[in-house]
Design a protein around this motif. Structure first.
Motif, short mmCIF file in Angstrom:
data_model
loop_
_atom_site.label_atom_id
_atom_site.label_comp_id
_atom_site.label_asym_id
_atom_site.label_seq_id
_atom_site.Cartn_x
_atom_site.Cartn_y
_atom_site.Cartn_z
N GLU A 184 0.83 -1.20 0.00
CA GLU A 184 0.00 0.00 0.00
C GLU A 184 0.87 1.24 0.00
O GLU A 184 2.01 1.22 0.43
N SER A 219 -0.21 1.54 -10.10
CA SER A 219 -1.36 2.40 -9.86
C SER A 219 -0.84 3.83 -9.82
O SER A 219 0.37 4.06 -9.85
N GLU A 220 -1.75 4.78 -9.75
CA GLU A 220 -1.36 6.19 -9.69
C GLU A 220 -2.21 6.95 -8.70
O GLU A 220 -3.37 6.60 -8.46
N ILE A 221 -1.61 7.99 -8.16
CA ILE A 221 -2.31 8.98 -7.34
C ILE A 221 -1.84 10.34 -7.83
O ILE A 221 -0.63 10.57 -7.96
N ARG A 229 -3.58 3.82 -2.00
CA ARG A 229 -3.83 2.74 -2.97
C ARG A 229 -3.21 1.45 -2.44
O ARG A 229 -2.14 1.46 -1.84
N ARG A 230 -3.87 0.34 -2.73
CA ARG A 230 -3.28 -0.98 -2.54
C ARG A 230 -2.91 -1.48 -3.93
O ARG A 230 -3.73 -1.41 -4.85
N VAL A 231 -1.67 -1.98 -4.08
CA VAL A 231 -1.17 -2.37 -5.39
C VAL A 231 -0.76 -3.84 -5.35
O VAL A 231 0.06 -4.24 -4.50
N HIS A 237 -7.34 -0.13 0.57
CA HIS A 237 -7.47 1.31 0.38
C HIS A 237 -7.57 1.65 -1.09
O HIS A 237 -6.78 1.18 -1.89
N ASP A 238 -8.53 2.46 -1.40
CA ASP A 238 -8.64 3.05 -2.73
C ASP A 238 -9.22 4.45 -2.54
O ASP A 238 -10.19 4.83 -3.15
N ASP A 239 -8.62 5.17 -1.61
CA ASP A 239 -9.02 6.53 -1.28
C ASP A 239 -8.16 7.48 -2.11
O ASP A 239 -7.14 7.07 -2.67
#
Length: 166
Positions: A93, A131-133, A123-125, A117-119
């Motif tokens: 994460e 993934s990106e934020i 992110r959980r990968v 988490h996907d807030d």
């Protein structure tokens, strides 16, 4: 009859004004009655706007769990596109908050290890995935990104973001 129609129009107008005010008062709330979340490290960015790209690699090595890099510096107001690359064999994460917030959240994760988490700030990968934020740092200070999966933080999976005034 005319007085009754005028009174009905006034009553309807008052009701609509009242509903409009209630809608404005409710604009910052979800339907469950709680406010939209606020974040200590800033706010979700706008993916359509330019952002500096920073790749954060997550992995395991020599009995440790790591973020690389484990320290970054940004300017207050800067927007960052975090590209989260899990090069490891385990899920990891990325949770961006203050150290205290992440410690408290890590305690909750001990009780609920499957919590994912996907807030906007987390992110959980999955292994070998990305993934990106996109994040805009609106406050100066020192923040943390950590993996809150039980045992990962304790194995060293913590990074630091230093947000400097412009």
């Amino acid at each position: 009859m005319r007085a009754t129609m005028t009174l009905s129009v006034l009553t309807l107008t008052a009701a609509l004004v009242g509903l409009s005010g209630a809608a404005r008062a409710d604009a910052g709330r979800h339907h469950h009655g709680h406010a939209h979340p606020t974040f200590s490290a800033g706010e979700p960015g706008n993916a359509r706007r330019p952002a500096r790209r920073i790749t954060i690699t997550m992995r395991e090595a020599d009995g440790k769990m790591l973020f690389a890099p484990d320290r970054i510096e940004v300017k207050r107001g800067e927007q960052i596109r975090f590209v989260l690359s899990n090069a490891g064999e385990l899920e990891h994460e990325f949770v961006l908050a203050t150290p205290g917030e992440n410690l408290r959240h890590a305690e909750e994760m001990q009780k609920n290890p499957e919590m994912a988490h996907d807030d906007p700030n987390a992110r959980r990968v999955a292994p070998k995935k990305k993934s990106e934020i996109v994040w805009r740092f609106t406050k100066a200070g020192t923040f943390e990104y950590g993996c809150l999966i039980p045992g990962h933080r304790e194995a060293g999976m913590i990074g630091t973001v230093v947000v400097k005034e412009r």
